[in-house]
Each structure stands twice: as C-alpha cells, then as structure tokens.
Design a protein around this motif. Structure first.
Motif, mmCIF file in Angstrom:
data_model
loop_
_atom_site.group_PDB
_atom_site.id
_atom_site.type_symbol
_atom_site.label_atom_id
_atom_site.label_comp_id
_atom_site.label_asym_id
_atom_site.label_seq_id
_atom_site.Cartn_x
_atom_site.Cartn_y
_atom_site.Cartn_z
ATOM 1 N N ALA A 41 2.721 1.610 -3.335
ATOM 2 C CA ALA A 41 1.834 2.137 -4.381
ATOM 3 C C ALA A 41 1.653 3.636 -4.246
ATOM 4 O O ALA A 41 1.634 4.369 -5.250
ATOM 5 C CB ALA A 41 0.476 1.424 -4.309
ATOM 6 N N ARG A 59 0.830 -1.205 0.000
ATOM 7 C CA ARG A 59 0.000 0.000 0.000
ATOM 8 C C ARG A 59 0.868 1.260 0.000
ATOM 9 O O ARG A 59 0.636 2.194 -0.764
ATOM 10 C CB ARG A 59 -0.911 -0.040 1.226
ATOM 11 C CG ARG A 59 -2.120 0.869 1.144
ATOM 12 C CD ARG A 59 -3.018 0.625 2.324
ATOM 13 N NE ARG A 59 -3.586 -0.721 2.297
ATOM 14 C CZ ARG A 59 -3.614 -1.545 3.335
ATOM 15 N NH1 ARG A 59 -3.098 -1.178 4.473
ATOM 16 N NH2 ARG A 59 -4.160 -2.733 3.220
ATOM 17 N N VAL A 80 -1.768 -2.342 -6.097
ATOM 18 C CA VAL A 80 -3.088 -2.196 -5.484
ATOM 19 C C VAL A 80 -3.728 -3.559 -5.268
ATOM 20 O O VAL A 80 -4.351 -3.819 -4.226
ATOM 21 C CB VAL A 80 -3.992 -1.295 -6.344
ATOM 22 C CG1 VAL A 80 -5.430 -1.361 -5.864
ATOM 23 C CG2 VAL A 80 -3.491 0.133 -6.316
#
Length: 229
Positions: A162, A159, A210
């Motif tokens: 990203a 996360r 993701v």
C-alpha cells in the motif's frame, strides 16, 4: 518452561500496570499468573469451546500490529493449562508475562518511570527498550510438534504494498500537474475517462490493501482444545 506455549499480545502500559486494550476495565494483569475469567457466563472455566473466552495471544509478533499509539506495548506471554490452539493464535486458561517492550518514542524521564512501574509490579519480567530487541531475545516458538505452523502475518506485506502504491500514485499526480496546458487541452473525452478510471482504481486498490493490512481480532482459535505440555 515446559508445559507452556509462548505467544505475543498487546497491552496498554499505565501507572497501574499492563492492562488488556479490549477489556481495559478489568484492570492490569497479575504480576505472577493471570487467570482467565469469562465475562459472559461464570458457570464455566475458560477457555470454553464456542464461547471465545480465555487469555489471548498470537504465535508471531507481526500479528500484534504496529502499536504506535501512546502507551501501547507488545509483550511476550507464556500460556499454560487448557489452551485452545488456532491457526494464528490461542486462548488459554492462564498465562504469565515474560517480557515487554517499552512504547516507541518514550522520553528518558517517562522511560525511567515506566521501568520503575514494571519493576514494582512485574519483577520477573524482562524489559526491553525496543520491540526488535525483545523479539530477538524471545523469538517465535516452534510449535510444529503441536501441528501448528507459525508464520508471519501477511498484513505486513499488504502494508508495504500500500505504501509503494501510494507513492507511485503521488508521483503520477505530480507528473500530471506539470504537463503543459496545451497537451491537456488536446485530450478527448475517452482519454479523460481513462484518467478518471485509473484514479478510481488507484483509490480502490489502496482501500483494499489498507483493509487487508489491518490485523484481525487477537487470538482466533479454530482447532480442538488441547493441553499445553
């Protein structure tokens, strides 16, 4: 408490109580001990090996996801009875709610109402106004004696990666936007194909990250059944 395995899971906090987000129609959990019921085959007692029934929980709170949706909360549960242990979570015959954190961005008026609902339906459950405080008070349990290594979810790292990659791409696009038109006109077909390839790779990397950041379904159990002791 002896004979129990601690874990974490998601609930929807409603006026009726704490409801499982997947089987929402089953209603809220019992205020004392919730017992598992198989929705597929009533002929066996959950959790059954190869069925997927039972009350789910994660060993580490990071597997419960961000939970930013309205009414979503993270709770600490204590499983008992027959428990099927997995790599990152468990399925249990019965469980009780130990603690719960209130939803994020809850206003004072609604917070008081939710605290009242929890006090009425779950008088023995400790209520925390943030998930961080709850986890500090109820940290992940050491299950090494049961052969389980409790680790945080790798989705958290994906996360953040990203997010950093997205910010880098946005900065790069903004930089291209301020490049003088004369410089862009001098770029040939090969250079433009290279720019396009970089853009597609950036998009593909974001999609992959993701997808990896999305937590898997709660409570996978791949090991043999065991009794919580």
């Amino acid at each position: 408490m002896a004979g129990e395995v601690q874990g974490y899971r998601r609930f929807r906090l409603t006026e009726d109580g704490l409801c499982p987000p997947v089987h929402f129609g089953a209603g809220p959990w019992d205020g004392r001990i919730e017992r598992a019921r198989c929705a597929v085959d009533e002929g066996h007692v959950p959790p059954e090996w190869g069925c997927g029934c039972g009350l789910y929980g994660w060993y580490h709170p990071s597997y419960t996801g961000l939970g930013t949706g309205w009414g979503n909360v993270t709770a600490v549960v204590a499983a008992r009875g027959r428990v099927i242990l997995g790599d990152t979570g468990f399925r249990a015959a019965a469980a009780r709610i130990v603690a719960v954190s209130l939803p994020r961005r809850t206003g004072p008026r609604r917070r008081r109402r939710l605290e009242q609902v929890l006090a009425e339906r779950y008088p023995d459950v400790s209520v925390h106004r943030s998930r961080r405080r709850m986890v500090r008070r109820h940290p992940p349990e050491d299950l090494s004696a049961l052969g389980v290594a409790v680790r945080s979810s790798p989705a958290v790292r994906y996360r953040w990666t990203a997010l950093v990659l997205w910010l880098c791409g946005v900065v790069a696009l903004c930089s291209v936007a301020v490049v003088p038109r004369a410089v862009l006109d001098r770029l040939g077909l090969v250079e433009w194909l290279g720019v396009l390839a970089c853009f597609l790779l950036w998009q593909a990397a974001l999609v992959w990250l993701v997808c990896r950041a999305s937590p898997p379904p709660a409570g996978p159990a791949r090991q043999e059944p065991t009794e919580a002791r």
